[in-house]
Design a protein around this motif. Structure first.
Motif, PDB file in Angstrom:
ATOM      1  N   ARG A 145     -39.180 -25.236  -5.730  1.00 15.84           N
ATOM      2  CA  ARG A 145     -38.496 -25.942  -7.000  1.00 15.84           C
ATOM      3  C   ARG A 145     -37.553 -24.624  -7.728  1.00 15.84           C
ATOM      4  O   ARG A 145     -36.780 -24.715  -8.616  1.00 15.84           O
ATOM      5  N   ALA A 146     -37.366 -23.751  -7.835  1.00 12.80           N
ATOM      6  CA  ALA A 146     -37.916 -22.269  -8.002  1.00 12.80           C
ATOM      7  C   ALA A 146     -36.358 -21.591  -8.074  1.00 12.80           C
ATOM      8  O   ALA A 146     -35.646 -21.736  -9.613  1.00 12.80           O
ATOM      9  N   TYR A 147     -35.788 -22.711  -6.928  1.00 16.06           N
ATOM     10  CA  TYR A 147     -34.418 -22.799  -6.607  1.00 16.06           C
ATOM     11  C   TYR A 147     -33.962 -22.978  -8.176  1.00 16.06           C
ATOM     12  O   TYR A 147     -32.433 -22.581  -8.816  1.00 16.06           O
ATOM     13  N   GLN A 148     -33.219 -24.167  -8.381  1.00 19.46           N
ATOM     14  CA  GLN A 148     -32.844 -25.052  -9.265  1.00 19.46           C
ATOM     15  C   GLN A 148     -33.925 -24.670 -11.337  1.00 19.46           C
ATOM     16  O   GLN A 148     -32.738 -24.220 -11.743  1.00 19.46           O
ATOM     17  N   GLU A 149     -34.571 -24.285 -11.001  1.00 16.13           N
ATOM     18  CA  GLU A 149     -35.461 -23.506 -12.271  1.00 16.13           C
ATOM     19  C   GLU A 149     -34.143 -22.439 -12.990  1.00 16.13           C
ATOM     20  O   GLU A 149     -34.101 -21.699 -13.909  1.00 16.13           O
ATOM     21  N   ILE A 150     -34.401 -20.960 -11.397  1.00 17.35           N
ATOM     22  CA  ILE A 150     -33.271 -20.073 -11.499  1.00 17.35           C
ATOM     23  C   ILE A 150     -32.307 -20.339 -12.058  1.00 17.35           C
ATOM     24  O   ILE A 150     -31.756 -20.095 -13.456  1.00 17.35           O
ATOM     25  N   ASN A 151     -31.937 -21.433 -11.597  1.00 15.63           N
ATOM     26  CA  ASN A 151     -29.893 -21.664 -12.374  1.00 15.63           C
ATOM     27  C   ASN A 151     -29.669 -22.517 -13.621  1.00 15.63           C
ATOM     28  O   ASN A 151     -29.457 -21.928 -14.033  1.00 15.63           O
ATOM     29  N   GLU A 152     -30.541 -23.032 -13.232  1.00 14.42           N
ATOM     30  CA  GLU A 152     -30.824 -23.244 -14.590  1.00 14.42           C
ATOM     31  C   GLU A 152     -31.463 -22.593 -15.952  1.00 14.42           C
ATOM     32  O   GLU A 152     -30.817 -22.411 -16.914  1.00 14.42           O
ATOM     33  N   TYR A 153     -32.164 -21.503 -15.695  1.00 23.64           N
ATOM     34  CA  TYR A 153     -32.806 -20.503 -15.972  1.00 23.64           C
ATOM     35  C   TYR A 153     -31.797 -19.748 -16.468  1.00 23.64           C
ATOM     36  O   TYR A 153     -30.360 -18.967 -17.696  1.00 23.64           O
ATOM     37  N   GLU A 154     -30.661 -19.510 -15.575  1.00 21.74           N
ATOM     38  CA  GLU A 154     -29.231 -18.506 -16.229  1.00 21.74           C
ATOM     39  C   GLU A 154     -28.276 -19.332 -16.346  1.00 21.74           C
ATOM     40  O   GLU A 154     -27.675 -18.616 -16.303  1.00 21.74           O
ATOM     41  N   ARG A 155     -28.612 -20.435 -16.413  1.00 24.56           N
ATOM     42  CA  ARG A 155     -27.202 -21.254 -17.388  1.00 24.56           C
ATOM     43  C   ARG A 155     -27.498 -20.971 -18.224  1.00 24.56           C
ATOM     44  O   ARG A 155     -26.463 -21.093 -19.651  1.00 24.56           O
ATOM     45  N   MET A 156     -28.736 -21.064 -19.000  1.00 23.57           N
ATOM     46  CA  MET A 156     -29.240 -21.353 -20.266  1.00 23.57           C
ATOM     47  C   MET A 156     -28.549 -20.168 -20.908  1.00 23.57           C
ATOM     48  O   MET A 156     -28.061 -19.933 -21.715  1.00 23.57           O
ATOM     49  N   LEU A 157     -28.765 -18.717 -20.216  1.00 18.77           N
ATOM     50  CA  LEU A 157     -28.448 -17.406 -20.592  1.00 18.77           C
ATOM     51  C   LEU A 157     -26.933 -17.089 -20.783  1.00 18.77           C
ATOM     52  O   LEU A 157     -27.094 -17.027 -21.955  1.00 18.77           O
ATOM     53  N   ILE A 158     -25.822 -17.923 -19.891  1.00 18.89           N
ATOM     54  CA  ILE A 158     -24.848 -17.972 -19.402  1.00 18.89           C
ATOM     55  C   ILE A 158     -23.856 -18.491 -21.134  1.00 18.89           C
ATOM     56  O   ILE A 158     -23.264 -18.178 -21.438  1.00 18.89           O
ATOM     57  N   VAL A 162     -25.266 -14.540 -22.359  1.00 17.88           N
ATOM     58  CA  VAL A 162     -25.348 -12.923 -21.371  1.00 17.88           C
ATOM     59  C   VAL A 162     -24.964 -12.966 -20.886  1.00 17.88           C
ATOM     60  O   VAL A 162     -24.115 -14.448 -19.538  1.00 17.88           O
ATOM     61  N   ARG A 163     -23.661 -11.953 -20.281  1.00 18.31           N
ATOM     62  CA  ARG A 163     -23.115 -11.649 -19.073  1.00 18.31           C
ATOM     63  C   ARG A 163     -24.288 -11.432 -17.888  1.00 18.31           C
ATOM     64  O   ARG A 163     -25.024 -10.311 -17.959  1.00 18.31           O
ATOM     65  N   ILE A 164     -24.352 -12.364 -16.507  1.00 14.31           N
ATOM     66  CA  ILE A 164     -25.411 -11.735 -15.507  1.00 14.31           C
ATOM     67  C   ILE A 164     -24.752 -10.821 -14.417  1.00 14.31           C
ATOM     68  O   ILE A 164     -23.794 -11.934 -14.252  1.00 14.31           O
ATOM     69  N   ILE A 165     -25.071 -10.026 -13.932  1.00 18.75           N
ATOM     70  CA  ILE A 165     -24.683  -9.378 -12.295  1.00 18.75           C
ATOM     71  C   ILE A 165     -25.773  -9.141 -11.800  1.00 18.75           C
ATOM     72  O   ILE A 165     -26.428  -8.792 -12.163  1.00 18.75           O
ATOM     73  N   LYS A 166     -25.637  -9.739 -10.946  1.00 15.43           N
ATOM     74  CA  LYS A 166     -25.964  -9.841  -9.789  1.00 15.43           C
ATOM     75  C   LYS A 166     -26.402  -9.073  -8.201  1.00 15.43           C
ATOM     76  O   LYS A 166     -25.496  -8.971  -7.441  1.00 15.43           O
ATOM     77  N   VAL A 167     -27.126  -8.053  -7.890  1.00 19.04           N
ATOM     78  CA  VAL A 167     -26.890  -6.945  -7.091  1.00 19.04           C
ATOM     79  C   VAL A 167     -28.235  -7.053  -6.107  1.00 19.04           C
ATOM     80  O   VAL A 167     -29.264  -7.100  -6.120  1.00 19.04           O
ATOM     81  N   PHE A 168     -27.641  -7.204  -4.250  1.00 15.32           N
ATOM     82  CA  PHE A 168     -28.565  -7.051  -3.764  1.00 15.32           C
ATOM     83  C   PHE A 168     -28.384  -5.795  -2.749  1.00 15.32           C
ATOM     84  O   PHE A 168     -26.750  -5.985  -1.838  1.00 15.32           O
ATOM     85  N   SER A 222     -21.277 -18.687 -12.198  1.00 14.24           N
ATOM     86  CA  SER A 222     -20.988 -18.152 -13.292  1.00 14.24           C
ATOM     87  C   SER A 222     -21.406 -17.047 -12.396  1.00 14.24           C
ATOM     88  O   SER A 222     -21.893 -15.512 -13.737  1.00 14.24           O
ATOM     89  N   ALA A 223     -22.454 -17.058 -11.981  1.00 13.85           N
ATOM     90  CA  ALA A 223     -22.851 -15.672 -11.672  1.00 13.85           C
ATOM     91  C   ALA A 223     -23.109 -15.610 -10.303  1.00 13.85           C
ATOM     92  O   ALA A 223     -24.593 -15.369  -9.880  1.00 13.85           O
ATOM     93  N   PRO A 224     -22.457 -15.410  -9.385  1.00 11.81           N
ATOM     94  CA  PRO A 224     -22.595 -14.437  -7.712  1.00 11.81           C
ATOM     95  C   PRO A 224     -23.156 -13.585  -7.836  1.00 11.81           C
ATOM     96  O   PRO A 224     -23.581 -12.528  -8.414  1.00 11.81           O
ATOM     97  N   TRP A 225     -23.491 -13.180  -6.383  1.00  9.03           N
ATOM     98  CA  TRP A 225     -24.325 -12.189  -5.639  1.00  9.03           C
ATOM     99  C   TRP A 225     -23.319 -10.928  -5.448  1.00  9.03           C
ATOM    100  O   TRP A 225     -22.458 -11.880  -4.769  1.00  9.03           O
ATOM    101  N   HIS A 226     -23.385 -10.265  -5.238  1.00  3.95           N
ATOM    102  CA  HIS A 226     -22.922  -8.883  -4.585  1.00  3.95           C
ATOM    103  C   HIS A 226     -24.015  -8.236  -3.825  1.00  3.95           C
ATOM    104  O   HIS A 226     -24.664  -7.491  -4.280  1.00  3.95           O
ATOM    105  N   ILE A 227     -23.397  -8.215  -3.305  1.00 12.52           N
ATOM    106  CA  ILE A 227     -24.055  -7.392  -1.842  1.00 12.52           C
ATOM    107  C   ILE A 227     -23.556  -5.902  -1.233  1.00 12.52           C
ATOM    108  O   ILE A 227     -22.315  -6.186  -1.240  1.00 12.52           O
ATOM    109  N   ILE A 228     -24.283  -5.502  -1.801  1.00 13.27           N
ATOM    110  CA  ILE A 228     -24.073  -3.341  -1.722  1.00 13.27           C
ATOM    111  C   ILE A 228     -23.695  -3.225  -0.236  1.00 13.27           C
ATOM    112  O   ILE A 228     -25.435  -2.395  -0.395  1.00 13.27           O
ATOM    113  N   PRO A 229     -23.587  -2.573   0.870  1.00 14.36           N
ATOM    114  CA  PRO A 229     -23.765  -2.055   2.025  1.00 14.36           C
ATOM    115  C   PRO A 229     -24.767  -0.313   1.141  1.00 14.36           C
ATOM    116  O   PRO A 229     -23.857   0.117   0.168  1.00 14.36           O
TER     117      PRO A 229
END
Length: 276
Positions: A145-158, A162-168, A222-229
């Protein structure tokens, strides 16, 4: 009547297997080239930070990645030239006794950036669908259930500005082993290698599957993932900075604000100084 924005997943989410981490383009020719690129990126990052400060904007930078992938080194290069008053780094580990028993997002809510500031999370709420999922700290019901919770949490912040950048940060299994060995034999880095790191490595395939599903279910427009080699440390550090700069600069005026007229007037009257 205003309502929350929609949550739109990217059409083609990234996958770890699609990232050619050993591509020759991911190597810098020399330390001098690395330093030049790093200096330029750090100067731009400071410019971005100043713009966010003067305009009262907020940003969250999330770092996830394999153990020993270089998250700490990248964060140090991001913050090295910044004004320390304008950012906070939050290293996330196991929840405290106070945080235990509360909703897992509680401890992040208390670390959100104030206006004009940047919050950097060294690991984040995504641990719910990674470590907590793989190690069994969260039940299937909880992490699914956390996937939806996280998406909703980030949606609320955005929606709140708030600008959200996600790096892996992605390294190969062989490169991780090399870095573990380096840490084990370097007295100044031995503290970085833990038994948990070794246990996690044994579940590499499970973590890879969990990471790909995380991308699939939480990479939003609104908040994509960025994979960094990250097999090449120099390249990774510069690429992380440039990725963050590009994302934070989008639709943001980076030009410095005009001089305060009251200050200019006081400087002239009290000190005889003139604005050139």
């Amino acid at each position: 009547m205003f309502s929350p924005s929609s949550i739109s997943l990217v059409t083609t989410p990234p996958k770890l297997s699609d990232c050619d981490i050993d591509h020759k383009a991911y190597s810098l020719k020399s330390k001098e080239q690395y330093r030049k690129k790093l200096k330029k990126a750090q100067e731009l990052m400071l410019q971005v930070q100043q713009a966010y400060y003067h305009q009262g904007k907020r940003a969250i930078i999330i770092f996830q990645g394999w153990d020993a992938a270089g998250k700490g080194g990248a964060i140090r290069r991001i913050t090295e030239k910044l004004d320390p008053r304008g950012y906070r780094v939050h290293p996330i580990s196991s929840p405290t006794d106070e945080e235990q028993g509360k909703h897992y997002l509680y401890r992040f809510q208390t670390r959100l950036p104030k206006p004009g500031a940047i919050a950097i999370f060294d690991r984040s709420w995504y641990e719910r669908v990674l470590v907590e999922r793989v190690e069994g700290f969260a039940s299937p019901f909880e992490w699914q259930r956390a996937y939806q919770e996280i998406n909703e949490y980030e949606r609320m912040l955005i929606d709140d500005g708030v600008r959200i950048i996600k790096v892996f940060m992605h390294i190969s299994k062989a490169e991780q082993l090399k870095r573990f060995e380096e840490r084990l034999n370097n007295p100044t880095k031995q503290w970085k290698l833990t038994e948990e790191d070794l246990r996690n490595r044994a579940k590499w395939d499970e973590y890879e599957n969990a990471t790909d599903e995380m991308f699939q279910r939480t990479a939003t427009l609104s908040a994509p993932w960025h994979i960094i080699p990250s097999n090449k440390k120099w390249y990774a550090r510069v690429q992380v900075l440039n990725t963050i700069i590009d994302e934070l600069s989008r639709e943001v005026d980076l030009s410095p604000p005009p001089a305060d007229e009251a200050v200019v007037k006081a400087a002239k009257e009290q000190l005889g100084l003139k604005l050139l």
